[in-house]
Scaffold this active site. Sequence first.
Site, PDB file in Angstrom:
ATOM      1  NE  ARG A  55      -3.964  -2.041   0.168  1.00  0.00           N
ATOM      2  CZ  ARG A  55      -4.868  -2.140  -0.772  1.00  0.00           C
ATOM      3  NH1 ARG A  55      -4.705  -1.160  -1.961  1.00  0.00           N
ATOM      4  NH2 ARG A  55      -6.005  -3.118  -0.705  1.00  0.00           N
ATOM      5  CB  ALA A  67     -11.065  -5.490   0.424  1.00  0.00           C
ATOM      6  CD  GLU A  84     -12.344  -6.862  -5.547  1.00  0.00           C
ATOM      7  OE1 GLU A  84     -11.293  -7.216  -5.435  1.00  0.00           O
ATOM      8  OE2 GLU A  84     -12.688  -5.833  -6.549  1.00  0.00           O
ATOM      9  CD  GLU A  88      -8.119  -8.520  -3.591  1.00  0.00           C
ATOM     10  OE1 GLU A  88      -8.079  -8.786  -2.303  1.00  0.00           O
ATOM     11  OE2 GLU A  88      -8.043  -7.270  -3.851  1.00  0.00           O
ATOM     12  CD  GLU A 136      -5.942  -6.775  -7.521  1.00  0.00           C
ATOM     13  OE1 GLU A 136      -6.055  -7.205  -8.894  1.00  0.00           O
ATOM     14  OE2 GLU A 136      -7.067  -6.571  -7.113  1.00  0.00           O
TER      15      GLU A 136
END
Length: 191
Positions: A55, A67, A84, A88, A136
């Site tokens: 992040r 998420a 999602e 993911e 991702e």
Amino acid sequence: MFSGFAFDFVSEDVVLQPGAAPVQRDFVSHPGAVGVVALRQIDGVEHVLLLSQYRHPVRARLWEIPAGLLDVPGERAVEAARRELAEEAQLGAHSWDVLVDYFTTPGGNSEGIRVFLARDLYPAPLPDGFVQEAEEAEMEAVWVPLQAAVELVHAGQLHNPSTVVGVLACASALSEPGRLRGVDAPWLRWD
């Protein structure tokens, strides 16, 4: 004032009381998001799926539940959660419930998040045409005992708000039956 990839920065004049002069409020306009506490039993113990994702705003890799944004027009929140989880974690779930709804920063951001509980998991392919890229593409997945995840929250080692809220809500809901809500339960959203 600004329009970006995931949010806009807006300024609005608001009348807070009848007859009062309007006041200006600047805030981040966000489409909202969903999170998924994916839960499975391993050797009789409930485990939660955590993904490590970089992040950039906080310059750190955070352990998070799956998420993503509510950015597909007309898509129900539970369908976004299903999408999602597949994108993911390459997982699907037969059982879905609502754990908790919250606003991330209601004084300056309209982002509302609904966190779902997904159980009775099964392997699922990536959705057609979806390619994991950027952050991702480098996610690491681990299954953590739910109680250990609760301890990580209290030890200050989990920092993502959906993860913190979701893990604590999951532990609470599982300890007291009847706390889960259906996937179409009412949800206070600003839009």
